[in-house]
Design a protein around this motif. Structure first.
Motif, short mmCIF file in Angstrom:
data_model
loop_
_atom_site.label_atom_id
_atom_site.label_comp_id
_atom_site.label_asym_id
_atom_site.label_seq_id
_atom_site.Cartn_x
_atom_site.Cartn_y
_atom_site.Cartn_z
N HIS A 236 10.63 -0.98 -5.10
CA HIS A 236 9.87 -1.75 -6.22
C HIS A 236 9.63 -0.67 -7.10
O HIS A 236 8.82 0.29 -6.88
CB HIS A 236 8.99 -2.54 -5.42
CG HIS A 236 9.42 -3.99 -5.29
ND1 HIS A 236 9.05 -4.58 -3.78
CD2 HIS A 236 10.18 -4.76 -5.91
CE1 HIS A 236 9.87 -5.72 -3.99
NE2 HIS A 236 10.57 -5.85 -5.29
N HIS A 237 9.10 -0.99 -8.35
CA HIS A 237 8.46 -0.12 -9.26
C HIS A 237 6.82 -0.06 -9.37
O HIS A 237 6.39 -0.71 -10.04
CB HIS A 237 8.85 -0.36 -10.67
CG HIS A 237 10.52 -0.16 -10.70
ND1 HIS A 237 11.18 -0.69 -11.77
CD2 HIS A 237 11.33 0.29 -9.91
CE1 HIS A 237 12.44 -0.41 -11.61
NE2 HIS A 237 12.48 0.10 -10.45
N VAL A 238 6.38 0.26 -8.19
CA VAL A 238 4.86 -0.07 -8.10
C VAL A 238 4.27 1.30 -7.76
O VAL A 238 5.03 2.38 -7.39
CB VAL A 238 4.30 -0.95 -6.92
CG1 VAL A 238 5.12 -2.39 -7.15
CG2 VAL A 238 4.96 -0.73 -5.53
N ASP A 239 2.85 1.61 -8.02
CA ASP A 239 2.18 2.85 -7.51
C ASP A 239 2.11 2.59 -5.98
O ASP A 239 1.53 1.74 -5.31
CB ASP A 239 0.88 2.68 -8.18
CG ASP A 239 0.15 3.93 -7.79
OD1 ASP A 239 0.11 4.52 -6.87
OD2 ASP A 239 -0.88 4.29 -8.37
N THR A 240 2.52 3.53 -5.23
CA THR A 240 2.66 3.42 -3.73
C THR A 240 1.09 3.47 -3.12
O THR A 240 0.97 3.04 -2.08
CB THR A 240 3.50 4.54 -3.18
OG1 THR A 240 2.96 5.63 -3.53
CG2 THR A 240 4.72 4.61 -3.51
N ALA A 241 0.04 3.74 -3.89
CA ALA A 241 -1.32 3.87 -3.55
C ALA A 241 -1.90 2.54 -3.78
O ALA A 241 -2.95 2.37 -3.00
CB ALA A 241 -1.98 4.94 -4.15
N GLU A 242 -1.52 1.79 -4.82
CA GLU A 242 -2.05 0.57 -5.01
C GLU A 242 -1.17 -0.34 -5.46
O GLU A 242 -1.35 -1.50 -6.03
CB GLU A 242 -2.79 0.82 -6.22
CG GLU A 242 -4.00 1.72 -6.31
CD GLU A 242 -5.06 1.82 -7.26
OE1 GLU A 242 -4.52 1.19 -8.29
OE2 GLU A 242 -5.79 2.67 -7.52
N GLY A 243 0.10 -0.65 -4.89
CA GLY A 243 0.89 -1.52 -4.88
C GLY A 243 0.37 -2.77 -4.45
O GLY A 243 -0.17 -3.04 -3.51
N PRO A 244 1.03 -3.82 -5.32
CA PRO A 244 0.55 -5.50 -4.86
C PRO A 244 1.31 -6.06 -3.55
O PRO A 244 2.04 -6.95 -3.76
CB PRO A 244 0.64 -6.00 -6.21
CG PRO A 244 2.06 -5.53 -6.84
CD PRO A 244 1.94 -4.03 -6.24
#
Length: 248
Positions: A43-51
């Motif tokens: 998934h294209h998310v920030d690994t530190a703040e993924g939803p």
């Protein structure tokens, strides 16, 4: 092996997988068979703040993935952003024609090239209610993207992403779509069209309280609290269609 046979074999082998490690092995074998060196499914998310829970499965060099995560490039990666422009697989060489590239983009692409991830092919994954994602296959600068295998890479990328969703997401498709009653379904459709409980009751010949209960029970079936999420989940499961929502 005939190209389509590889896709068929991949689908057969992943259908009943129970562990993520097994998917990683099968995907790695298919990646090599197609002439690619690397794969990355995420998934294209920030690994530190993924939803919430997200997909992440790859065999990229650790030095690159650590640098990528430390700089929180999950949402900024140019290949990820190019996925917003299409639902069809695309070669990385086409990315400059799909999006406008900036300084950070060139930094990411150059670092990837130095790490041996120079060019590739990405299959976008757009699932309503989830972060955008993709499955990519890549080669080094000294290697050529195997053009003859790209149609197969498209099929394998889609299958791999769905298998990862089944194995890695707690609310993924493993249990199949939920069933709503006919009245719950009707209420969800009209709610998705923006109607109030009172208006839905007038349309369906129900009391406002009965409509409220139908929608409450539908939310409980999905384990969600917000009314706005209900239509998204029902659309995702195929319980209602975009045509029904738009046909107002």
């Amino acid at each position: 092996m005939h190209r389509l046979l590889l896709a068929q074999e991949f689908e057969h082998r992943t259908k009943d997988l129970k562990a993520v490690a097994d998917l990683e092995d099968v995907l790695g074998e298919a990646c090599s068979a197609m002439g690619f060196r690397y794969f990355a499914l995420m998934h294209h998310v920030d690994t530190a703040e993924g939803p919430g829970p997200s997909l992440r499965l790859h065999n990229y060099p650790l030095s690159f993935s650590s640098w990528f995560d430390e700089n929180r490039f999950g949402r900024l990666d140019p290949v990820h952003r190019a996925c917003h422009r299409t639902t069809k697989g695309f070669r990385w060489a086409h990315v400059p024609a799909m999006i406008r590239l900036g300084g950070t983009d060139f930094e990411i692409l150059e670092r990837a090239r130095r790490e041996g991830i120079a060019n590739g092919f990405t299959v976008p994954a757009h699932v309503p209610g989830e972060s955008r994602g993709s499955c990519s296959f890549a080669v080094s600068e000294a290697e050529d993207v195997p053009d003859d295998w790209l149609p197969v890479a498209q099929l394998i990328g889609v299958c791999a992403f769905e298998t990862a969703r089944r194995l890695m997401l707690p609310d993924g498709p493993s249990g199949g779509p939920l069933r709503l009653t006919a009245r719950q379904r009707d209420c969800v459709i009209w709610a998705a069209r923006g109607k109030t409980d009172w208006e839905i009751g007038r349309i369906l010949g129900l009391s406002k309280e009965t409509v409220r209960q139908h929608l409450k029970q539908a939310r409980e079936r999905y384990g969600i609290q917000k009314r706005s999420q209900l239509a998204v989940r029902a659309l995702y499961d195929g319980v209602i269609s975009f045509g029904e929502v738009l046909d107002s």
